[in-house]
Design an enzyme around this catalytic site. Structure first.
Site, mmCIF file in Angstrom:
data_model
loop_
_atom_site.group_PDB
_atom_site.id
_atom_site.type_symbol
_atom_site.label_atom_id
_atom_site.label_comp_id
_atom_site.label_asym_id
_atom_site.label_seq_id
_atom_site.Cartn_x
_atom_site.Cartn_y
_atom_site.Cartn_z
ATOM 1 N N LYS A 144 12.084 -6.289 9.398
ATOM 2 C CA LYS A 144 11.895 -6.020 7.958
ATOM 3 C C LYS A 144 10.709 -5.087 7.769
ATOM 4 O O LYS A 144 10.772 -4.121 7.016
ATOM 5 C CB LYS A 144 11.636 -7.320 7.213
ATOM 6 C CG LYS A 144 11.021 -7.117 5.818
ATOM 7 C CD LYS A 144 10.728 -8.397 5.081
ATOM 8 C CE LYS A 144 9.385 -8.955 5.332
ATOM 9 N NZ LYS A 144 8.276 -8.349 4.593
ATOM 10 N N ASN A 145 9.606 -5.349 8.479
ATOM 11 C CA ASN A 145 8.370 -4.598 8.236
ATOM 12 C C ASN A 145 8.365 -3.229 8.877
ATOM 13 O O ASN A 145 7.382 -2.490 8.763
ATOM 14 C CB ASN A 145 7.157 -5.423 8.677
ATOM 15 C CG ASN A 145 6.955 -6.604 7.734
ATOM 16 O OD1 ASN A 145 7.588 -6.657 6.679
ATOM 17 N ND2 ASN A 145 6.126 -7.539 8.126
ATOM 18 N N CYS A 168 0.391 -11.043 -5.022
ATOM 19 C CA CYS A 168 1.500 -11.834 -4.492
ATOM 20 C C CYS A 168 0.932 -13.188 -4.102
ATOM 21 O O CYS A 168 -0.234 -13.468 -4.254
ATOM 22 C CB CYS A 168 2.129 -11.141 -3.308
ATOM 23 S SG CYS A 168 1.143 -11.421 -1.880
ATOM 24 N N ARG A 175 -4.203 -8.743 -2.732
ATOM 25 C CA ARG A 175 -3.579 -7.617 -2.001
ATOM 26 C C ARG A 175 -3.740 -6.292 -2.741
ATOM 27 O O ARG A 175 -2.807 -5.712 -3.252
ATOM 28 C CB ARG A 175 -2.115 -7.939 -1.707
ATOM 29 C CG ARG A 175 -2.041 -9.099 -0.722
ATOM 30 C CD ARG A 175 -0.671 -9.467 -0.331
ATOM 31 N NE ARG A 175 -0.102 -8.471 0.583
ATOM 32 C CZ ARG A 175 1.180 -8.551 0.953
ATOM 33 N NH1 ARG A 175 1.957 -9.471 0.467
ATOM 34 N NH2 ARG A 175 1.655 -7.662 1.783
ATOM 35 N N ASP A 229 -6.604 -0.303 -2.673
ATOM 36 C CA ASP A 229 -7.705 0.670 -2.729
ATOM 37 C C ASP A 229 -7.721 1.620 -1.534
ATOM 38 O O ASP A 229 -7.977 2.820 -1.692
ATOM 39 C CB ASP A 229 -9.051 -0.047 -2.871
ATOM 40 C CG ASP A 229 -9.218 -1.203 -1.879
ATOM 41 O OD1 ASP A 229 -8.188 -1.797 -1.487
ATOM 42 O OD2 ASP A 229 -10.336 -1.491 -1.481
ATOM 43 N N ASP A 261 1.491 -13.148 10.194
ATOM 44 C CA ASP A 261 2.821 -13.569 9.737
ATOM 45 C C ASP A 261 3.387 -14.710 10.570
ATOM 46 O O ASP A 261 4.298 -15.404 10.125
ATOM 47 C CB ASP A 261 3.804 -12.388 9.783
ATOM 48 C CG ASP A 261 3.440 -11.329 8.772
ATOM 49 O OD1 ASP A 261 3.976 -10.213 8.857
ATOM 50 O OD2 ASP A 261 2.596 -11.613 7.890
ATOM 51 N N ARG A 283 13.986 -13.060 1.735
ATOM 52 C CA ARG A 283 13.364 -11.723 1.719
ATOM 53 C C ARG A 283 13.178 -11.209 3.144
ATOM 54 O O ARG A 283 13.168 -10.012 3.381
ATOM 55 C CB ARG A 283 11.996 -11.789 1.029
ATOM 56 C CG ARG A 283 12.056 -11.991 -0.468
ATOM 57 C CD ARG A 283 10.676 -11.877 -1.064
ATOM 58 N NE ARG A 283 10.017 -10.675 -0.571
ATOM 59 C CZ ARG A 283 8.693 -10.501 -0.583
ATOM 60 N NH1 ARG A 283 7.915 -11.467 -1.059
ATOM 61 N NH2 ARG A 283 8.152 -9.399 -0.132
HETATM 62 C C1 EPZ Z 1 1.951 -5.678 6.061
HETATM 63 O O1 EPZ Z 1 1.451 -5.923 4.750
HETATM 64 C C2 EPZ Z 1 3.159 -6.590 6.198
HETATM 65 N N1 EPZ Z 1 4.160 -6.239 5.187
HETATM 66 C C3 EPZ Z 1 2.731 -8.046 6.020
HETATM 67 O O2 EPZ Z 1 3.872 -8.868 6.231
HETATM 68 C C4 EPZ Z 1 1.680 -8.372 7.085
HETATM 69 O O3 EPZ Z 1 1.222 -9.688 6.889
HETATM 70 C C5 EPZ Z 1 0.513 -7.389 6.963
HETATM 71 O O4 EPZ Z 1 0.992 -6.036 7.065
HETATM 72 C C6 EPZ Z 1 -0.535 -7.611 8.040
HETATM 73 O O5 EPZ Z 1 0.051 -7.462 9.289
HETATM 74 C C7 EPZ Z 1 4.954 -5.161 5.406
HETATM 75 O O6 EPZ Z 1 4.847 -4.479 6.412
HETATM 76 C C8 EPZ Z 1 5.959 -4.866 4.350
HETATM 77 P P1 EPZ Z 1 -2.364 -4.819 5.105
HETATM 78 P P2 EPZ Z 1 0.290 -4.969 4.126
HETATM 79 O O7 EPZ Z 1 -2.462 -3.609 4.270
HETATM 80 O O8 EPZ Z 1 0.535 -3.574 4.531
HETATM 81 C C9 EPZ Z 1 -6.181 -5.971 2.465
HETATM 82 C C10 EPZ Z 1 5.439 -10.534 5.716
HETATM 83 O O9 EPZ Z 1 5.369 -11.764 5.601
HETATM 84 N N2 EPZ Z 1 -6.012 -4.643 1.854
HETATM 85 O O10 EPZ Z 1 -2.604 -4.722 6.586
HETATM 86 O O11 EPZ Z 1 0.168 -5.271 2.698
HETATM 87 C C11 EPZ Z 1 -5.122 -6.936 1.948
HETATM 88 O O12 EPZ Z 1 -5.588 -7.524 0.759
HETATM 89 C C12 EPZ Z 1 4.352 -9.653 5.126
HETATM 90 O O13 EPZ Z 1 6.380 -9.924 6.315
HETATM 91 C C13 EPZ Z 1 -7.009 -4.156 1.005
HETATM 92 O O14 EPZ Z 1 -8.018 -4.823 0.755
HETATM 93 O O15 EPZ Z 1 -0.973 -5.543 4.915
HETATM 94 C C14 EPZ Z 1 -4.979 -7.950 3.046
HETATM 95 O O16 EPZ Z 1 -5.969 -8.945 2.894
HETATM 96 C C15 EPZ Z 1 3.260 -10.464 4.464
HETATM 97 N N3 EPZ Z 1 -6.853 -2.933 0.431
HETATM 98 C C16 EPZ Z 1 -5.286 -7.158 4.311
HETATM 99 O O17 EPZ Z 1 -5.927 -5.930 3.879
HETATM 100 C C17 EPZ Z 1 -5.757 -2.137 0.676
HETATM 101 O O18 EPZ Z 1 -5.680 -1.005 0.146
HETATM 102 C C18 EPZ Z 1 -4.030 -6.827 5.124
HETATM 103 O O19 EPZ Z 1 -3.336 -5.917 4.407
HETATM 104 C C19 EPZ Z 1 -4.751 -2.647 1.536
HETATM 105 C C20 EPZ Z 1 -4.905 -3.891 2.123
#
Ligand code: EPZ
Length: 425
Positions: free
Chosen positions: A25-26, A119, A124, A127, A314, A406
Site C-alpha cells: 500500500k505504502n 489522523c 501529522r 511542514d 507500522d 484501508r
Molecule cells: C508513511 O507516513 C506511511 N504512510 C505510514 O504508514 C508510516 O507509518 C510512516 O510513513 C512512517 O514509516 C504511507 O506511506 C502512505 P512520515 P508519513 O512523514 O509519510 C512527522 C500505515 O499504517 N512529520 O515519515 O506520513 C509526523 O508527524 C501508515 O500504513 C512532521 O512533523 O510518515 C510523524 O510523527 C501509518 N512533519 C513522523 O514525522 C512533516 O512534514 C513520521 O512521518 C511530515 C511528517
C-alpha cells in the site's frame, strides 16, 4: 455499509498453509501519484485492492486522468491533466493524499488542496513538505484551510536537508524534483524500501534519481517523463502482520512473494521470541519466508520504533498484540508517532496487561487471552486486534473494519485460507 462491518473470530485455531503477500500500500500510493508526471498510460502491477488505492484513483480522475483496474493491474492515463485541485473530501479521506502536491505542482505549475486531516495517530503535520517545495521555488499560501500552491516559472532544484527522515516528504520532493530545472539533493532522506520502489519507477520513466535507499538522494530534473510498466513491491507490513498472526495463533506459515531483506527487523524479533523463521527462494531471491512456533513465546525485551532500517512503527501494533501472551515484560518505545498506542486499551479488554505512559507502553505477558467485543480506530491498531483475537479463547467481535480494509486486502479471507475461524458480518 463498510462502517457497520464487523469481523468475528473464534480464536485458538492454529494456522497452517501459504499466503501470497499483497502489493505494498505504502508504495502503491506514491506510485499512483507519480503517474501524474507521465504524459501517457502507465501500468502498475501487483497493486493491492484497498480503499486507499481506490481513493488515490479517484483523486487521479479528479485531475483528469483515466484510471482502470483489471485484477491487480491499475493503468493510469495522464496524457492530459485537466484540473489541479484535490477535493477536500478526498484529502480528508486519506491523509497521504499530500503526496499528489509535488507531482501536480511540478507538471502543472499550480495545485490547490485542503490541509490533510489529522489522523488517529496524532497531528501529522506537513511542514517538511511545504518548506522543501518553497525552497524549490513554489509559492504556497495557506488560507481558509486550503493550500494555494503556484510555481509560475516551474520548480528548480535545491539542496534540502530534512530535520527528520520523513517518508512522505522524501517522496513528495522526489516527485517534484523529477521535472524541476536542475538537480535536487535530499539530505537525511527516508531510506524505506518504498523510496527505492518509487525511484525505480521514476527512472523507468526516463528520470534521473540516484542514491535512493541511502540518506542522500539526488534527482536531476528532466524535460518530460514517459509512461512505463512497474510491478509494485510486496507489502512488508502486511507480511509482518501475518507473521505475528502465526506467532499468536501458533502453527506454521509460508509467505510467498516477499522481500525477506525488508522484513529483517521483524523476523529478528520473532526469532528472539522463540519462533523459527527462515527465508529461502530461487538463487539469491529470498522471496519466501517460513515461520513456525513450537515453543512458548518469550518477550523480546525492549522494542524501539525507528526510521528504516530500524523497527518499523507500522509493525508495532501487531507485534504488541503478540507480546501480550509472551512470558516476560516487553517495553515499546514509539519514536515516530505521538499517539500510536490506542490499540492497547482494546487489547486489555481481552485480558492483556498493558500500561501506557506517553510514548512508552509496558506489556506484561499473560498466559492466555479471552474473546471480547473490540473497536478498531486505525489501520494497524485494527490489525493488532485481529492478531490478538486469533489467540484469544472464545469469540472476539471487532468493529471499525473499514480502517483495516484501508491497508489489508480481504484480511479475513487470507486468514481463513490458512485455517483461522474468522468471518466478516
Ligand atoms: C508513511 O507516513 C506511511 N504512510 C505510514 O504508514 C508510516 O507509518 C510512516 O510513513 C512512517 O514509516 C504511507 O506511506 C502512505 P512520515 P508519513 O512523514 O509519510 C512527522 C500505515 O499504517 N512529520 O515519515 O506520513 C509526523 O508527524 C501508515 O500504513 C512532521 O512533523 O510518515 C510523524 O510523527 C501509518 N512533519 C513522523 O514525522 C512533516 O512534514 C513520521 O512521518 C511530515 C511528517
Amino acid at each position: 455499509m463498510a462502517e457497520q462491518q464487523r469481523i468475528v473470530i473464534n480464536g485458538g485455531r492454529r494456522l497452517e498453509g501459504e499466503i501470497a503477500v499483497q502489493g505494498a500500500k505504502n508504495s502503491a500510493l506514491p506510485l499512483l501519484a507519480a503517474c501524474v508526471l507521465c504524459g501517457g498510460e502507465s501500468a502498475l502491477h501487483n497493486c493491492p485492492r484497498l480503499s486507499d488505492c481506490d481513493a488515490a484513483c479517484r483523486i487521479l480522475e479528479c485531475l483528469g486522468c483515466k484510471c482502470k483496474r483489471e485484477q491487480t493491474t491499475v493503468t493510469v492515463n495522464a496524457s492530459v491533466i485537466k484540473g489541479t485541485e484535490v477535493p477536500t473530501s478526498l484529502m480528508r479521506e486519506m491523509r497521504s493524499s499530500i503526496v499528489f502536491l509535488g507531482p501536480v505542482l511540478t507538471r502543472c505549475r499550480s495545485c490547490r488542496l485542503s490541509f490533510p486531516g489529522g489522523c488517529e495517530l496524532g497531528p501529522r503535520p506537513i511542514d517538511f513538505h511545504l518548506a522543501a517545495l518553497r525552497e524549490m521555488g513554489a509559492d504556497i499560501e495557506e488560507k481558509h484551510g486550503y493550500l494555494e500552491c503556484t510555481a509560475p516559472k516551474g520548480l528548480h532544484g535545491a539542496r534540502i536537508a530534512l530535520s527528520f527522515s520523513s517518508v512522505g516528504a522524501t517522496e513528495n520532493i522526489m516527485l517534484a524534483a523529477a521535472l524541476a530545472r536542475g538537480v535536487t539533493e535530499i539530505h537525511n532522506a527516508a531510506r524505506e524500501p518504498e523510496i527505492v520502489d518509487l525511484a525505480d519507477f521514476i527512472n523507468k520513466c526516463g528520470g534521473r534519481v540516484s542514491g535512493a535507499g541511502g540518506s542522500t538522494v539526488a534527482i536531476e530534473g528532466v524535460e518530460s517523463l514517459s509512461p512505463c510498466e512497474h510491478r509494485i513491491m510486496p507489502d512488508r507490513i502486511a507480511a509482518a502482520t501475518y507473521l505475528c498472526c502465526c506467532g499468536a495463533a501458533g502453527g506454521e506459515l509460508i509467505l510467498t512473494d516477499v522481500n525477506s531483506g525488508d522484513l529483517r527487523p521483524i523476523t529478528a524479533v520473532l526469532e528472539q521470541m522463540g519462533c523459527s523463521v527462515y527465508s529461502y527462494g530461487k538463487k539469491r531471491e529470498e522471496n519466501n519466508i517460513f515461520i513456525n512456533l513450537h515453543r512458548p513465546l518469550i518477550s523480546p525485551g525492549t522494542i524501539r520504533t525507528n526510521v528504516h532500517p530500524g523497527f518499523p512503527t507500522d509493525a508495532q501494533p501487531p507485534l504488541m498484540a503478540l507480546t501480550t501472551i509472551a512470558s516476560g515484560t516487553t517495553v515499546f518505545v514509539e519514536n515516530i508517532f505521538e499517539n500510536r498506542f490506542k490499540h492497547a486499551s482494546e487489547l486489555t479488554r481481552l485480558g492483556a496487561k498493558i500500561s501506557v505512559e506517553g510514548k512508552v507502553a509496558v506489556v506484561t505477558g499473560v498466559k492466555s487471552l479471552s474473546g471480547a467485543e473490540l473497536v478498531a480506530t486505525d489501520l494497524r491498531g485494527g490489525a493488532a486486534l485481529i492478531t490478538a483475537g486469533l489467540a484469544a479463547e472464545g469469540t472476539s467481535k471487532i468493529s471499525g473494519i473499514c480502517h483495516v480494509d484501508r491497508g489489508y486486502e480481504s484480511i479475513e479471507k487470507v486468514l481463513r485460507s490458512v485455517g483461522a475461524d474468522i468471518r466478516r458480518i
